[in-house]
Design a protein around this motif. Structure first.
Motif, PDB file in Angstrom:
ATOM      1  N   ILE A 187     -28.534 -34.361 -11.614  1.00  0.00           N
ATOM      2  CA  ILE A 187     -27.113 -34.404 -11.264  1.00  0.00           C
ATOM      3  C   ILE A 187     -26.885 -34.582  -9.760  1.00  0.00           C
ATOM      4  CG2 ILE A 187     -26.456 -32.991 -13.253  1.00  0.00           C
ATOM      5  CD1 ILE A 187     -26.263 -30.613 -11.357  1.00  0.00           C
ATOM      6  N   ALA A 188     -27.949 -34.897  -9.018  1.00  0.00           N
ATOM      7  CA  ALA A 188     -27.829 -34.999  -7.564  1.00  0.00           C
ATOM      8  C   ALA A 188     -26.787 -36.040  -7.147  1.00  0.00           C
ATOM      9  CB  ALA A 188     -29.190 -35.335  -6.949  1.00  0.00           C
ATOM     10  N   ALA A 189     -26.645 -37.111  -7.916  1.00  0.00           N
ATOM     11  CA  ALA A 189     -25.693 -38.172  -7.570  1.00  0.00           C
ATOM     12  C   ALA A 189     -24.246 -37.718  -7.671  1.00  0.00           C
ATOM     13  CB  ALA A 189     -25.921 -39.386  -8.473  1.00  0.00           C
ATOM     14  N   PHE A 190     -24.014 -36.544  -8.267  1.00  0.00           N
ATOM     15  CA  PHE A 190     -22.644 -36.064  -8.465  1.00  0.00           C
ATOM     16  C   PHE A 190     -22.348 -34.831  -7.617  1.00  0.00           C
ATOM     17  CE2 PHE A 190     -24.196 -38.159 -12.286  1.00  0.00           C
ATOM     18  CZ  PHE A 190     -23.229 -39.121 -12.467  1.00  0.00           C
ATOM     19  N   GLY A 191     -23.106 -34.686  -6.547  1.00  0.00           N
ATOM     20  CA  GLY A 191     -22.928 -33.538  -5.668  1.00  0.00           C
ATOM     21  C   GLY A 191     -21.591 -33.512  -4.945  1.00  0.00           C
ATOM     22  N   HIS A 192     -20.888 -34.654  -4.921  1.00  0.00           N
ATOM     23  CA  HIS A 192     -19.580 -34.698  -4.256  1.00  0.00           C
ATOM     24  C   HIS A 192     -18.472 -34.092  -5.100  1.00  0.00           C
ATOM     25  CE1 HIS A 192     -19.784 -38.162  -6.945  1.00  0.00           C
ATOM     26  NE2 HIS A 192     -18.462 -38.177  -6.950  1.00  0.00           N
ATOM     27  N   LEU A 193     -18.734 -33.837  -6.382  1.00  0.00           N
ATOM     28  CA  LEU A 193     -17.719 -33.279  -7.265  1.00  0.00           C
ATOM     29  C   LEU A 193     -17.572 -31.772  -7.024  1.00  0.00           C
ATOM     30  CD1 LEU A 193     -18.611 -35.096 -10.611  1.00  0.00           C
ATOM     31  CD2 LEU A 193     -16.742 -35.631  -9.032  1.00  0.00           C
ATOM     32  N   PRO A 194     -16.385 -31.222  -7.284  1.00  0.00           N
ATOM     33  CA  PRO A 194     -16.203 -29.783  -7.097  1.00  0.00           C
ATOM     34  C   PRO A 194     -17.012 -28.988  -8.110  1.00  0.00           C
ATOM     35  CG  PRO A 194     -14.281 -30.735  -8.172  1.00  0.00           C
ATOM     36  CD  PRO A 194     -15.147 -31.885  -7.747  1.00  0.00           C
ATOM     37  N   VAL A 195     -17.354 -27.765  -7.723  1.00  0.00           N
ATOM     38  CA  VAL A 195     -18.078 -26.857  -8.606  1.00  0.00           C
ATOM     39  C   VAL A 195     -17.074 -25.918  -9.267  1.00  0.00           C
ATOM     40  CG1 VAL A 195     -19.788 -25.001  -8.720  1.00  0.00           C
ATOM     41  CG2 VAL A 195     -20.184 -26.968  -7.223  1.00  0.00           C
ATOM     42  N   LEU A 196     -17.185 -25.777 -10.577  1.00  0.00           N
ATOM     43  CA  LEU A 196     -16.323 -24.875 -11.334  1.00  0.00           C
ATOM     44  C   LEU A 196     -17.106 -23.626 -11.707  1.00  0.00           C
ATOM     45  CD1 LEU A 196     -14.666 -27.435 -13.799  1.00  0.00           C
ATOM     46  CD2 LEU A 196     -13.798 -26.659 -11.580  1.00  0.00           C
ATOM     47  N   VAL A 197     -16.451 -22.471 -11.599  1.00  0.00           N
ATOM     48  CA  VAL A 197     -17.076 -21.204 -11.960  1.00  0.00           C
ATOM     49  C   VAL A 197     -16.138 -20.478 -12.920  1.00  0.00           C
ATOM     50  CG1 VAL A 197     -18.040 -19.029 -11.131  1.00  0.00           C
ATOM     51  CG2 VAL A 197     -18.196 -21.084  -9.696  1.00  0.00           C
ATOM     52  N   GLY A 198     -16.708 -20.005 -14.034  1.00  0.00           N
ATOM     53  CA  GLY A 198     -15.909 -19.295 -15.030  1.00  0.00           C
ATOM     54  C   GLY A 198     -16.138 -19.871 -16.412  1.00  0.00           C
ATOM     55  N   ASP A 199     -16.143 -19.005 -17.419  1.00  0.00           N
ATOM     56  CA  ASP A 199     -16.438 -19.441 -18.781  1.00  0.00           C
ATOM     57  C   ASP A 199     -15.462 -20.498 -19.272  1.00  0.00           C
ATOM     58  OD1 ASP A 199     -18.575 -17.732 -18.849  1.00  0.00           O
ATOM     59  OD2 ASP A 199     -17.523 -16.129 -19.917  1.00  0.00           O
ATOM     60  N   GLU A 200     -14.188 -20.342 -18.961  1.00  0.00           N
ATOM     61  CA  GLU A 200     -13.162 -21.279 -19.424  1.00  0.00           C
ATOM     62  C   GLU A 200     -12.753 -22.278 -18.342  1.00  0.00           C
ATOM     63  OE1 GLU A 200     -12.031 -21.412 -22.583  1.00  0.00           O
ATOM     64  OE2 GLU A 200     -13.530 -19.868 -23.020  1.00  0.00           O
ATOM     65  N   ALA A 201     -13.509 -22.319 -17.252  1.00  0.00           N
ATOM     66  CA  ALA A 201     -13.130 -23.173 -16.125  1.00  0.00           C
ATOM     67  C   ALA A 201     -13.012 -24.655 -16.490  1.00  0.00           C
ATOM     68  CB  ALA A 201     -14.118 -22.978 -14.970  1.00  0.00           C
ATOM     69  N   PRO A 202     -13.975 -25.249 -17.228  1.00  0.00           N
ATOM     70  CA  PRO A 202     -13.818 -26.672 -17.565  1.00  0.00           C
ATOM     71  C   PRO A 202     -12.564 -26.967 -18.383  1.00  0.00           C
ATOM     72  CG  PRO A 202     -16.080 -25.969 -17.905  1.00  0.00           C
ATOM     73  CD  PRO A 202     -15.275 -24.723 -17.670  1.00  0.00           C
ATOM     74  N   LYS A 203     -12.201 -26.042 -19.253  1.00  0.00           N
ATOM     75  CA  LYS A 203     -11.018 -26.239 -20.093  1.00  0.00           C
ATOM     76  C   LYS A 203      -9.742 -26.226 -19.259  1.00  0.00           C
ATOM     77  CE  LYS A 203      -8.478 -23.971 -23.843  1.00  0.00           C
ATOM     78  NZ  LYS A 203      -8.465 -22.814 -24.770  1.00  0.00           N
ATOM     79  N   GLU A 204      -9.679 -25.356 -18.251  1.00  0.00           N
ATOM     80  CA  GLU A 204      -8.467 -25.208 -17.440  1.00  0.00           C
ATOM     81  C   GLU A 204      -8.454 -26.125 -16.216  1.00  0.00           C
ATOM     82  OE1 GLU A 204      -6.061 -23.371 -18.485  1.00  0.00           O
ATOM     83  OE2 GLU A 204      -7.155 -22.490 -20.168  1.00  0.00           O
ATOM     84  N   ALA A 205      -9.586 -26.695 -15.869  1.00  0.00           N
ATOM     85  CA  ALA A 205      -9.707 -27.469 -14.629  1.00  0.00           C
ATOM     86  C   ALA A 205      -8.820 -28.709 -14.557  1.00  0.00           C
ATOM     87  CB  ALA A 205     -11.172 -27.854 -14.398  1.00  0.00           C
ATOM     88  N   PRO A 206      -8.622 -29.490 -15.641  1.00  0.00           N
ATOM     89  CA  PRO A 206      -7.782 -30.685 -15.505  1.00  0.00           C
ATOM     90  C   PRO A 206      -6.394 -30.397 -14.940  1.00  0.00           C
ATOM     91  CG  PRO A 206      -8.992 -30.790 -17.554  1.00  0.00           C
ATOM     92  CD  PRO A 206      -9.243 -29.423 -16.978  1.00  0.00           C
ATOM     93  N   ALA A 207      -5.779 -29.282 -15.353  1.00  0.00           N
ATOM     94  CA  ALA A 207      -4.455 -28.929 -14.828  1.00  0.00           C
ATOM     95  C   ALA A 207      -4.546 -28.592 -13.341  1.00  0.00           C
ATOM     96  CB  ALA A 207      -3.880 -27.754 -15.606  1.00  0.00           C
ATOM     97  N   LEU A 208      -5.593 -27.869 -12.949  1.00  0.00           N
ATOM     98  CA  LEU A 208      -5.768 -27.539 -11.529  1.00  0.00           C
ATOM     99  C   LEU A 208      -5.984 -28.792 -10.702  1.00  0.00           C
ATOM    100  CD1 LEU A 208      -6.355 -25.560  -9.154  1.00  0.00           C
ATOM    101  CD2 LEU A 208      -8.761 -25.696  -9.848  1.00  0.00           C
TER     102      LEU A 208
END
Length: 284
Positions: A170-191
């Motif tokens: 995943i080194a090529a995607f190091g510019h993307l933000p890091v999400l922390v939390g069990d439900e973080a991916p589900k809630e991230a699009p709104a954020l």
């Protein structure tokens, strides 16, 4: 693969109409169509005959003979045309399709092939069509990387649906933000939609932590922690953008900015700065 080019018609004297020449595969295909229609009749009106063990075997043989007729008529796979592929490995895609040059085009189970393609990590959806006489057409929609999700002390690449795309490399995607939390991916699009309203500020966000499954803490590239409220995070983000634009608040000697209170701004400064502010007359 061949490139077919249609040339513009020259302006000539109208010639006598010619008899239209059919492709070579049309006439043999008419015989094949009769066989396939017979198969349809077996499956529809004669279902009660299937209680005999010999009928399924005969039907399978009939189908195999029909497909062989289509193959001899020239309806075979010569090309696989793929659209929409960007990150999906071409070799893996062809291996999963499990189609070989010379296979009977009408014998390919497109639904099963579609399901196999959609099992590939990068493929969100797929459409497969037989295009007579020689082409299998494949159109895929790939998953779009959204963020890196910290899960079990390891980072994985996820899309906007929270689907894990990659667990390694995943080194090529190091510019993307890091999400922390069990439900973080589900809630991230709104954020992320909120953060995009201030793109310059959004580019400085390195991580987002979902706190109590209700609100977000943001970590900026200079280590400053920004706490967004549960209610109206968009308003708080707009407020931070204005503070940065007018006062360069993120350039100050602070470690945290608390935006959870609409009527006041709470800022925590670095220990050295706090000590200096408490003792303004001393040179520290």
């Amino acid at each position: 693969m061949r490139l077919l080019t249609k040339k513009p018609a020259a302006t000539k004297r109208r010639a006598a109409p010619r008899r239209r020449i059919q492709p070579r595969w049309v006439k043999p295909l008419a015989k094949t169509g009769f066989v396939l229609a017979l198969l349809g009749g077996l499956a529809g009106g004669g279902w009660y005959l299937w209680s005999s063990d010999t009928i399924p075997e005969a039907a399978m043989e009939l189908r195999a003979n029909a497909l062989e007729l289509t193959r001899k008529a020239g309806l075979t796979v010569a090309d696989v045309l793929v659209e929409g592929r960007g990150r999906t490995d071409a070799g893996l895609l062809l291996a999963v399709l499990d189609v070989n040059r010379g296979d009977a085009l009408l014998g390919i189970d497109v639904e099963a092939a579609r399901e196999r393609l959609e099992s590939i990590n990068w493929v969100r959806s797929a459409v497969i069509e037989r295009r007579l006489p020689h082409t299998l057409y494949v159109r895929i929609e790939e998953r779009q990387p959204m963020a890196l999700w910290q899960r079990d002390d390891k980072l994985v690449l996820v899309d906007a649906e929270g689907v894990v795309i990659l667990r390694d490399d995943i080194a090529a995607f190091g510019h993307l933000p890091v999400l922390v939390g069990d439900e973080a991916p589900k809630e991230a699009p709104a954020l992320l939609a909120v953060l995009e309203t201030a793109p310059d500020l959004r580019a400085r966000v390195r991580a987002a932590t979902l706190v109590g499954e209700r609100r977000w803490n943001l970590l900026f590239d200079n280590g400053i922690d920004v706490r967004l409220p549960e209610e109206d995070p968009a308003g708080a983000w707009t407020r931070l953008a204005a503070l940065e634009r007018e006062h360069k608040v993120l350039a100050k000697d602070v470690v945290a900015i608390d935006l959870r209170f609409a009527d006041r701004l709470v800022v925590r400064v670095a220990p050295e700065t706090a000590k200096r502010l408490r003792n303004p007359g001393k040179n520290t």
